[in-house]
Scaffold this motif. Structure first.
Motif, mmCIF file in Angstrom:
data_model
loop_
_atom_site.group_PDB
_atom_site.id
_atom_site.type_symbol
_atom_site.label_atom_id
_atom_site.label_comp_id
_atom_site.label_asym_id
_atom_site.label_seq_id
_atom_site.Cartn_x
_atom_site.Cartn_y
_atom_site.Cartn_z
ATOM 1 N N VAL A 14 0.844 -1.191 0.000
ATOM 2 C CA VAL A 14 0.000 0.000 0.000
ATOM 3 C C VAL A 14 0.881 1.245 0.000
ATOM 4 C CG1 VAL A 14 -1.907 -1.123 1.210
ATOM 5 C CG2 VAL A 14 -0.176 0.074 2.508
ATOM 6 N N THR A 15 0.289 2.342 -0.413
ATOM 7 C CA THR A 15 0.970 3.629 -0.393
ATOM 8 C C THR A 15 0.244 4.521 0.594
ATOM 9 O OG1 THR A 15 1.576 3.383 -2.707
ATOM 10 C CG2 THR A 15 1.652 5.603 -1.792
ATOM 11 N N ILE A 26 7.914 7.819 12.662
ATOM 12 C CA ILE A 26 8.025 6.420 12.238
ATOM 13 C C ILE A 26 9.491 6.033 12.082
ATOM 14 C CG2 ILE A 26 7.612 4.843 10.295
ATOM 15 C CD1 ILE A 26 4.844 6.166 10.016
ATOM 16 N N ASP A 27 10.293 6.927 11.511
ATOM 17 C CA ASP A 27 11.724 6.637 11.359
ATOM 18 C C ASP A 27 12.401 6.471 12.724
ATOM 19 O OD1 ASP A 27 11.747 6.547 8.599
ATOM 20 O OD2 ASP A 27 12.344 8.641 8.355
ATOM 21 N N GLY A 28 11.999 7.281 13.687
ATOM 22 C CA GLY A 28 12.546 7.134 15.034
ATOM 23 C C GLY A 28 12.163 5.802 15.651
ATOM 24 N N LEU A 29 10.905 5.417 15.480
ATOM 25 C CA LEU A 29 10.454 4.118 15.984
ATOM 26 C C LEU A 29 11.182 2.980 15.284
ATOM 27 C CD1 LEU A 29 6.588 4.607 16.237
ATOM 28 C CD2 LEU A 29 8.222 4.461 18.121
ATOM 29 N N ARG A 30 11.407 3.128 13.985
ATOM 30 C CA ARG A 30 12.107 2.105 13.219
ATOM 31 C C ARG A 30 13.492 1.849 13.806
ATOM 32 N NH1 ARG A 30 15.740 2.496 9.383
ATOM 33 N NH2 ARG A 30 15.409 4.730 9.118
ATOM 34 N N LEU A 35 14.270 -2.125 13.252
ATOM 35 C CA LEU A 35 13.688 -2.612 12.001
ATOM 36 C C LEU A 35 14.342 -1.916 10.815
ATOM 37 C CD1 LEU A 35 9.966 -2.579 13.168
ATOM 38 C CD2 LEU A 35 11.491 -4.552 12.997
ATOM 39 N N ARG A 36 14.281 -2.552 9.669
ATOM 40 C CA ARG A 36 14.935 -2.006 8.479
ATOM 41 C C ARG A 36 14.003 -1.179 7.614
ATOM 42 N NH1 ARG A 36 18.186 -6.504 5.431
ATOM 43 N NH2 ARG A 36 19.110 -4.646 4.519
ATOM 44 N N HIS A 37 12.698 -1.419 7.727
ATOM 45 C CA HIS A 37 11.761 -0.774 6.811
ATOM 46 C C HIS A 37 10.629 -0.079 7.560
ATOM 47 C CE1 HIS A 37 13.778 -2.916 3.602
ATOM 48 N NE2 HIS A 37 13.654 -4.024 4.327
ATOM 49 N N SER A 43 3.207 -1.894 10.173
ATOM 50 C CA SER A 43 2.571 -3.193 10.371
ATOM 51 C C SER A 43 2.529 -3.572 11.851
ATOM 52 C CB SER A 43 3.325 -4.261 9.577
ATOM 53 O OG SER A 43 2.726 -5.512 9.734
ATOM 54 N N ARG A 44 3.639 -3.373 12.541
ATOM 55 C CA ARG A 44 3.691 -3.708 13.976
ATOM 56 C C ARG A 44 2.735 -2.827 14.773
ATOM 57 N NH1 ARG A 44 9.293 -4.711 16.977
ATOM 58 N NH2 ARG A 44 9.314 -6.319 15.390
ATOM 59 N N LEU A 45 2.684 -1.541 14.455
ATOM 60 C CA LEU A 45 1.770 -0.635 15.160
ATOM 61 C C LEU A 45 0.314 -1.044 14.941
ATOM 62 C CD1 LEU A 45 3.446 2.817 14.444
ATOM 63 C CD2 LEU A 45 3.392 1.597 16.631
ATOM 64 N N LEU A 46 -0.020 -1.426 13.717
ATOM 65 C CA LEU A 46 -1.391 -1.847 13.432
ATOM 66 C C LEU A 46 -1.743 -3.148 14.150
ATOM 67 C CD1 LEU A 46 -1.645 -0.952 9.649
ATOM 68 C CD2 LEU A 46 -2.797 0.183 11.575
#
Length: 58
Positions: A14-15, A26-30, A35-37, A43-46
């Motif tokens: 999805v976009t 999101i980048d901070g959480l990554r 995580l790499r992506h 996906s994990r948050l959902l």
């Protein structure tokens, strides 16, 4: 609607259109999650949200 993830459940791409501040979050959480992506973070948050919503319903 119940959420039942399964290994045989096909994935789709999805976009999303997000604000830059949300993307930075999101980048901070990554990085924190190791995580790499970005998609893996979303996906994990959902999944976590689905679990919480099922707990509220019960």
């Amino acid at each position: 609607m119940a959420f039942h993830p399964a290994d045989d459940d096909p994935r789709v791409q999805v976009t999303l259109e997000l604000r830059q501040s949300t993307l930075q979050w999101i980048d901070g959480l990554r990085e924190e999650m190791g995580l790499r992506h970005r998609g893996a973070v979303v996906s994990r948050l959902l999944k976590e949200l689905a679990v919480l919503s099922q707990q509220v319903v019960q």
